[in-house]
Design a protein around this motif. Structure first.
Motif, PDB file in Angstrom:
ATOM      1  N   MET A   1       0.839  -1.179   0.000  1.00 37.68           N
ATOM      2  CA  MET A   1       0.000   0.000   0.000  1.00 37.68           C
ATOM      3  C   MET A   1       0.885   1.244   0.000  1.00 37.68           C
ATOM      4  O   MET A   1       1.975   1.229   0.535  1.00 37.68           O
ATOM      5  N   THR A   2       0.369   2.306  -0.586  1.00 37.53           N
ATOM      6  CA  THR A   2       1.121   3.554  -0.573  1.00 37.53           C
ATOM      7  C   THR A   2       0.746   4.342   0.669  1.00 37.53           C
ATOM      8  O   THR A   2      -0.212   4.010   1.357  1.00 37.53           O
ATOM      9  N   ARG A   3       1.496   5.398   0.927  1.00 38.88           N
ATOM     10  CA  ARG A   3       1.161   6.231   2.092  1.00 38.88           C
ATOM     11  C   ARG A   3      -0.244   6.783   1.928  1.00 38.88           C
ATOM     12  O   ARG A   3      -0.662   7.156   0.852  1.00 38.88           O
ATOM     13  N   ALA A   4      -0.961   6.885   3.035  1.00 39.66           N
ATOM     14  CA  ALA A   4      -2.341   7.359   3.014  1.00 39.66           C
ATOM     15  C   ALA A   4      -2.441   8.798   2.535  1.00 39.66           C
ATOM     16  O   ALA A   4      -3.489   9.215   2.069  1.00 39.66           O
ATOM     17  N   THR A   5      -1.373   9.563   2.626  1.00 42.49           N
ATOM     18  CA  THR A   5      -1.428  10.967   2.215  1.00 42.49           C
ATOM     19  C   THR A   5      -1.204  11.129   0.712  1.00 42.49           C
ATOM     20  O   THR A   5      -1.331  12.214   0.191  1.00 42.49           O
ATOM     21  N   GLU A   6      -0.884  10.056   0.014  1.00 44.98           N
ATOM     22  CA  GLU A   6      -0.684  10.123  -1.428  1.00 44.98           C
ATOM     23  C   GLU A   6      -1.972   9.777  -2.145  1.00 44.98           C
ATOM     24  O   GLU A   6      -2.770   8.988  -1.671  1.00 44.98           O
ATOM     25  N   ARG A   7      -2.171  10.363  -3.323  1.00 40.20           N
ATOM     26  CA  ARG A   7      -3.348  10.039  -4.128  1.00 40.20           C
ATOM     27  C   ARG A   7      -3.123   8.658  -4.739  1.00 40.20           C
ATOM     28  O   ARG A   7      -2.081   8.385  -5.305  1.00 40.20           O
ATOM     29  N   TYR A  98      -9.988   8.350  -1.788  1.00 38.87           N
ATOM     30  CA  TYR A  98      -9.493   7.181  -2.487  1.00 38.87           C
ATOM     31  C   TYR A  98      -8.961   6.154  -1.498  1.00 38.87           C
ATOM     32  O   TYR A  98      -9.049   4.966  -1.704  1.00 38.87           O
ATOM     33  N   GLY A  99      -8.396   6.637  -0.377  1.00 38.82           N
ATOM     34  CA  GLY A  99      -7.905   5.726   0.636  1.00 38.82           C
ATOM     35  C   GLY A  99      -9.009   4.896   1.245  1.00 38.82           C
ATOM     36  O   GLY A  99      -8.826   3.736   1.574  1.00 38.82           O
ATOM     37  N   VAL A 100     -10.203   5.508   1.372  1.00 34.39           N
ATOM     38  CA  VAL A 100     -11.336   4.770   1.931  1.00 34.39           C
ATOM     39  C   VAL A 100     -11.753   3.663   0.975  1.00 34.39           C
ATOM     40  O   VAL A 100     -11.975   2.523   1.387  1.00 34.39           O
ATOM     41  N   LEU A 101     -11.830   3.976  -0.313  1.00 38.74           N
ATOM     42  CA  LEU A 101     -12.184   2.951  -1.290  1.00 38.74           C
ATOM     43  C   LEU A 101     -11.112   1.865  -1.324  1.00 38.74           C
ATOM     44  O   LEU A 101     -11.405   0.682  -1.413  1.00 38.74           O
ATOM     45  N   ARG A 102      -9.850   2.290  -1.189  1.00 38.67           N
ATOM     46  CA  ARG A 102      -8.744   1.339  -1.147  1.00 38.67           C
ATOM     47  C   ARG A 102      -8.826   0.477   0.110  1.00 38.67           C
ATOM     48  O   ARG A 102      -8.537  -0.720   0.078  1.00 38.67           O
ATOM     49  N   GLY A 103      -9.220   1.096   1.237  1.00 38.94           N
ATOM     50  CA  GLY A 103      -9.381   0.339   2.475  1.00 38.94           C
ATOM     51  C   GLY A 103     -10.491  -0.691   2.369  1.00 38.94           C
ATOM     52  O   GLY A 103     -10.360  -1.825   2.831  1.00 38.94           O
ATOM     53  N   LEU A 104     -11.597  -0.299   1.735  1.00 32.72           N
ATOM     54  CA  LEU A 104     -12.700  -1.228   1.524  1.00 32.72           C
ATOM     55  C   LEU A 104     -12.234  -2.393   0.650  1.00 32.72           C
ATOM     56  O   LEU A 104     -12.523  -3.556   0.941  1.00 32.72           O
ATOM     57  N   GLU A 150       1.583   2.965   7.448  1.00 27.72           N
ATOM     58  CA  GLU A 150       1.681   3.819   6.261  1.00 27.72           C
ATOM     59  C   GLU A 150       1.928   5.276   6.619  1.00 27.72           C
ATOM     60  O   GLU A 150       2.704   5.949   5.966  1.00 27.72           O
ATOM     61  N   ILE A 151       1.212   5.767   7.616  1.00 28.32           N
ATOM     62  CA  ILE A 151       1.329   7.193   7.926  1.00 28.32           C
ATOM     63  C   ILE A 151       2.280   7.452   9.088  1.00 28.32           C
ATOM     64  O   ILE A 151       2.500   8.593   9.462  1.00 28.32           O
ATOM     65  N   GLY A 152       2.822   6.389   9.662  1.00 32.27           N
ATOM     66  CA  GLY A 152       3.848   6.535  10.680  1.00 32.27           C
ATOM     67  C   GLY A 152       3.344   6.984  12.037  1.00 32.27           C
ATOM     68  O   GLY A 152       3.983   7.780  12.698  1.00 32.27           O
ATOM     69  N   VAL A 153       2.193   6.463  12.445  1.00 33.74           N
ATOM     70  CA  VAL A 153       1.673   6.769  13.782  1.00 33.74           C
ATOM     71  C   VAL A 153       1.478   5.458  14.537  1.00 33.74           C
ATOM     72  O   VAL A 153       1.434   4.385  13.945  1.00 33.74           O
ATOM     73  N   ARG A 154       1.331   5.599  15.839  1.00 31.94           N
ATOM     74  CA  ARG A 154       1.063   4.432  16.675  1.00 31.94           C
ATOM     75  C   ARG A 154      -0.366   3.962  16.392  1.00 31.94           C
ATOM     76  O   ARG A 154      -1.281   4.754  16.225  1.00 31.94           O
ATOM     77  N   THR A 155      -0.556   2.658  16.313  1.00 35.64           N
ATOM     78  CA  THR A 155      -1.889   2.120  16.096  1.00 35.64           C
ATOM     79  C   THR A 155      -2.753   2.418  17.314  1.00 35.64           C
ATOM     80  O   THR A 155      -2.387   2.058  18.428  1.00 35.64           O
ATOM     81  N   PRO A 156      -3.886   3.097  17.115  1.00 37.76           N
ATOM     82  CA  PRO A 156      -4.771   3.372  18.246  1.00 37.76           C
ATOM     83  C   PRO A 156      -5.262   2.058  18.859  1.00 37.76           C
ATOM     84  O   PRO A 156      -5.283   1.020  18.196  1.00 37.76           O
TER      85      PRO A 156
END
Length: 189
Positions: A1-7, A98-104, A150-156
């Motif tokens: 997967m690409t970074r979530a901030t990328e299109r 697009y990330g939401v559609l990609r997540g689905l 992908e976005i470099g944060v701790r998993t909630p």
């Protein structure tokens, strides 16, 4: 997967669901509700991560709904889903949409893979239903972990009670025959 901030290039999502021959209308309605519920949960997860990343706060009552671009009621039930962010407060956040559609797509691919493996054992018991639900819950957990990396944060923290309705919706989607991202110029779109 690409970074979530990328299109990303997920414009449309082709989904095939095996409803057997001559499905009842309520079966189609239930499958639509399950897909919509799962889409909302993926959107909610994306919103949570967007806030963690410090991009912006999102209002869930304004999330872009899935649109059916094309569908065929023959078995399998083929749908081409599209999520338009144009005209919403998130039009400038195309990557998020697009990330939401990609997540689905990611979650449906995990389910399709599991369906294919389980088709061989094909036992219809409460145990199978529990296994489907467990797999759906694991898929949601894995999706959150992938998105966090992908976005470099701790998993909630993962709250099973929050994820249960989405896991149930994912587990109740009929056997998937196809899950594919397709561009607008694809003849199947």
């Amino acid at each position: 997967m690409t970074r979530a901030t990328e299109r990303t290039e997920v414009e449309n999502l082709l989904v095939g669901i095996d409803l057997q021959d001559w499905p009842y209308l309520n079966q189609i309605s239930r499958q639509s509700s399950n897909l919509d519920h799962l889409h909302l949960r993926v959107w909610t997860i994306q919103a949570e991560f967007a806030e963690l990343e410090g991009r912006f706060a999102m209002h869930l009552d304004q999330y872009p709904r899935l649109r059916v671009k094309r569908m065929s009621l023959a078995s399998p039930w083929d749908l081409v889903l599209h999520q338009a962010v144009a005209g919403t407060p998130y039009a400038t956040a195309g990557a998020l949409g697009y990330g939401v559609l990609r997540g689905l797509k990611y979650l449906l691919e995990l389910k399709k893979e599991w369906d294919t493996q389980q088709r061989d054992t094909a036992f219809e018991t409460l145990e199978l239903q529990q296994l489907q639900l467990d797999h759906a819950m694991d898929s949601l957990r894995k999706y959150r972990e992938v998105l966090a990396s992908e976005i470099g944060v701790r998993t909630p923290d993962f709250d099973p009670s929050e994820e249960f309705p989405a896991a149930q919706a994912l587990s109740e989607i009929g056997p998937l025959t196809e899950v594919e991202s397709i561009p607008d110029d694809d003849p199947r779109a």
